[in-house]
Scaffold this active site. Sequence first.
Site, PDB file in Angstrom:
ATOM      1  N   HIS A 171       0.827  -1.221   0.000  1.00  0.00           N
ATOM      2  CA  HIS A 171       0.000   0.000   0.000  1.00  0.00           C
ATOM      3  C   HIS A 171       0.860   1.270   0.000  1.00  0.00           C
ATOM      4  O   HIS A 171       0.670   2.132  -0.878  1.00  0.00           O
ATOM      5  CB  HIS A 171      -0.951  -0.027   1.194  1.00  0.00           C
ATOM      6  CG  HIS A 171      -1.668   1.269   1.432  1.00  0.00           C
ATOM      7  ND1 HIS A 171      -2.536   1.834   0.515  1.00  0.00           N
ATOM      8  CD2 HIS A 171      -1.630   2.133   2.489  1.00  0.00           C
ATOM      9  CE1 HIS A 171      -2.999   2.978   1.000  1.00  0.00           C
ATOM     10  NE2 HIS A 171      -2.467   3.182   2.190  1.00  0.00           N
ATOM     11  N   HIS A 175       3.819   6.948   5.483  1.00  0.00           N
ATOM     12  CA  HIS A 175       2.675   7.699   5.995  1.00  0.00           C
ATOM     13  C   HIS A 175       1.904   6.962   7.092  1.00  0.00           C
ATOM     14  O   HIS A 175       1.182   7.583   7.877  1.00  0.00           O
ATOM     15  CB  HIS A 175       1.731   8.099   4.848  1.00  0.00           C
ATOM     16  CG  HIS A 175       0.907   6.979   4.291  1.00  0.00           C
ATOM     17  ND1 HIS A 175       1.360   6.178   3.272  1.00  0.00           N
ATOM     18  CD2 HIS A 175      -0.327   6.534   4.603  1.00  0.00           C
ATOM     19  CE1 HIS A 175       0.433   5.285   2.976  1.00  0.00           C
ATOM     20  NE2 HIS A 175      -0.603   5.470   3.769  1.00  0.00           N
ATOM     21  N   GLU A 219       1.373   5.853  12.827  1.00  0.00           N
ATOM     22  CA  GLU A 219       0.029   5.460  13.254  1.00  0.00           C
ATOM     23  C   GLU A 219      -0.056   3.975  13.595  1.00  0.00           C
ATOM     24  O   GLU A 219      -0.681   3.588  14.586  1.00  0.00           O
ATOM     25  CB  GLU A 219      -0.948   5.794  12.121  1.00  0.00           C
ATOM     26  CG  GLU A 219      -2.399   5.620  12.476  1.00  0.00           C
ATOM     27  CD  GLU A 219      -3.289   6.077  11.331  1.00  0.00           C
ATOM     28  OE1 GLU A 219      -4.296   5.423  11.091  1.00  0.00           O
ATOM     29  OE2 GLU A 219      -2.945   7.076  10.663  1.00  0.00           O
ATOM     30  N   ASP A 220       0.566   3.123  12.762  1.00  0.00           N
ATOM     31  CA  ASP A 220       0.390   1.668  12.897  1.00  0.00           C
ATOM     32  C   ASP A 220       1.597   0.933  13.476  1.00  0.00           C
ATOM     33  O   ASP A 220       1.488  -0.228  13.853  1.00  0.00           O
ATOM     34  CB  ASP A 220       0.074   1.049  11.526  1.00  0.00           C
ATOM     35  CG  ASP A 220      -1.232   1.566  10.944  1.00  0.00           C
ATOM     36  OD1 ASP A 220      -2.079   2.012  11.736  1.00  0.00           O
ATOM     37  OD2 ASP A 220      -1.396   1.530   9.712  1.00  0.00           O
ATOM     38  N   ASP A 265      -3.377   8.398  -0.976  1.00  0.00           N
ATOM     39  CA  ASP A 265      -3.665   7.334  -0.017  1.00  0.00           C
ATOM     40  C   ASP A 265      -5.130   6.915  -0.107  1.00  0.00           C
ATOM     41  O   ASP A 265      -5.460   5.725  -0.181  1.00  0.00           O
ATOM     42  CB  ASP A 265      -3.328   7.840   1.387  1.00  0.00           C
ATOM     43  CG  ASP A 265      -3.741   6.865   2.485  1.00  0.00           C
ATOM     44  OD1 ASP A 265      -3.542   5.654   2.294  1.00  0.00           O
ATOM     45  OD2 ASP A 265      -4.254   7.332   3.518  1.00  0.00           O
ATOM     46  N   ASP A 302     -26.605  15.394 -22.812  1.00  0.00           N
ATOM     47  CA  ASP A 302     -25.243  15.913 -23.006  1.00  0.00           C
ATOM     48  C   ASP A 302     -24.223  14.984 -22.347  1.00  0.00           C
ATOM     49  O   ASP A 302     -23.319  15.416 -21.644  1.00  0.00           O
ATOM     50  CB  ASP A 302     -25.114  17.351 -22.475  1.00  0.00           C
ATOM     51  CG  ASP A 302     -25.478  17.451 -21.002  1.00  0.00           C
ATOM     52  OD1 ASP A 302     -26.083  16.491 -20.477  1.00  0.00           O
ATOM     53  OD2 ASP A 302     -25.156  18.475 -20.373  1.00  0.00           O
TER      54      ASP A 302
END
Length: 763
Positions: A82, A106, A110-111, A173, A293
Amino acid sequence: MGIRSFAADLLPAALQGRPRQLPAMAPAVGTAPTEVSSFAELADKLGYLGKADLKKVRDAYKFADEAHLGQFRASGQPYITHPIAVAGLVADWKLDAQAIMAALMHDAMEDCGVTKVELIERFGAPTAELVDGLTKLDKLQFSTREEGQAESFRKMLLAMSRDVRVILIKLCDRLHNMRTMEAMAPHKRARIARETLDIYAPIAHRLGLNQTYRELQELSFSFIHPWRFGALQKAVLRARGYRRDIVSRVHDDVVAAFNDAKMKVEVSGREKTVYSIYRKMEEKHAGFAQVNDIFGFRIIVQTMPECYLALGVLHQLYKPVPGRFKDYIAIPKPNGYKSLHTTLVSPLGTSVEFQIRTEEMHAVAEAGIAAHWLYKVGQEANPGDVAQRLGALWLKSLLDIQDETRDAGEFLEHVKIDLVPDAVYVFTPKSKILALPKGATPVDFAYAIHSDVGDHCVAAKINGEPATLRATLNSGDVVEVVTAPGARPNPAWLNFVRTGRARSKIRHYLKTLENEETQALGQKMLAQALRAEGLPLPPQEATEGRPSIWPALLRWSGNRTPADLLTDVGTGKKIATIVAKRIAQLLREQGQVPDAVTLSLGRYSHDDNAPSQGLVVIDGSEGGSITLAPCCRPIPGDAIVGYLGRGEGLTVHTADCSVGKRLFERDRERWMQVEWSEEPIRAFETAVSIVMRNGKGALAQVAQAISSAEADITHIDMGDEAVGTTAEMRILVSVRDRQHLADVLRTLKRSPAVLKVQRVKPS
């Protein structure tokens, strides 16, 4: 001169008779870059970086790979795929090495438990700031998921206001997550897709990232309404076959017209996305067949003057549809988009839209602020500075909203309002152009100029004619705002303003005003409670030879400042008598004794049923800190008592109010004495019930009677019962006091239409 012709997405299928099959869950919306799944593939895309930068990116990849070791996505793939894919999407915009490194890392903070300090030491502060801006606040405790999401979103947007690369990486992301959501549970897919459609797709549009914007919309729609998406997608494929002849003929006519004019242009086909067709069907309440259209054409010319020459060629070829020409070159969109739009009637009677622009305009139209890295538009030395300037106005409005809004949910609400893509373009009296959301009013216009203009506006003129402040502005209007020094924002403006800036400024003013009133009420209540102790309210600063007791008092109360403590007293979160007793104890410890004169001023009834706090005088100027109870609607002359609700401020009831009596029995310590001022400064509302004959002109007679008694009607309620020979009506009348109300009731009783009239009191 020659002509080059190509037809991306649409014309190869339409002209060659081979409709191109779209992917099931990721419809084509322009030429999407190939995703990368390994660092070797990513490195192939990074040829625009120098060797030193490429080495830094490789180090960041190794760091991220180690950090995510053993982690897997819902699809079963290693998690590192990812970040690599996100970095590949960032590389498609030719962003610098710091952005590529941040994309790779990134999720590390956080993880994976990586700290910001560690990132600063290894990769430098700029990269660490980018990663930190992309990190959600999951480690903090929030009462709801929505509160946590709102606070994380606010953090990201504020980081974006400092560096626009934050939001570019975040959009990549989100785009990759949307492309790979099939493995997730349906309810999670729908929730993430709704958030993308409401927030991230509009941000991409606001920044001019139209290709990303369209794909995010399509993917979100496909997850939220998969059946509708599939049905419309099949309808679009069928329409390509049905309208092949129309598209082919229009294309050939346009190519021939530009050949005759000896203009070198590129003609490309353009197809509406499935989501935009769905939106148009919803807006017009029409079926698919009525949306005519779906297909359009884009004309790319070499210079800006040629845009207008090309427009002339097209208008000579086919008749234009009146009112459907838009000049976004003279007046660009807020995101920097420039183009000429015109809708023409084809030989077969169908409407066809044309967009005319230069190569440079086309680059900005598709990639927005990212075009300044991707195409080096204008050959600027630092493309990041150019991109930051392009988004500067909206980013500045975000900072203004942040300054006025402390609640994350409210901040997100204001930002959503500002993400509305449709805009109107209005002029100041000095011919400056302002872009405002569709449906904006003169109040929005005033706050867009300056917050002081908005705070003090009292009237407006649109195109030289007087207009109300809630009038809707249209493109081309010349707006003039009239201000007055004593004017203040009106709470009713919140019902019609459209911009987040105006809404946040009005709310901030009202909250500040309410806090000031509540603080003043708290100070008055505390001073009166201290009189009962025979002591004056002590000064907040130390005096000669005597230190201030306020630091000790604040430690006891748990408040940060004296203003906070007084506000808590004014809103009822703390009881004035209890705080007063603590102050008296602290003063006694300093050797200060009660004063006999002050003690005599603080005496009040010792009756057990008397309210337990000091006296507050009501004159009608109290604002939001004091509320007149809607159950009994007290007016001057009524015997009244005050209930200090927990966090609700002071509510005034009549002494005989049944609702007030129940509250008194339940919570006696929160009641306090109040009385009317001898000279109230305004009129007060009370309710009156009228039984009247139902006849022609009866309501007019009642209104005339009230008017002749010099009172005003503020509300009328006739109820839902069927009208017979008699009708009961409840009205709110604005009167000065009980004597004035008695005059109104006497005048009503003399009216031939009135059978019975009385003041309404709670049962």
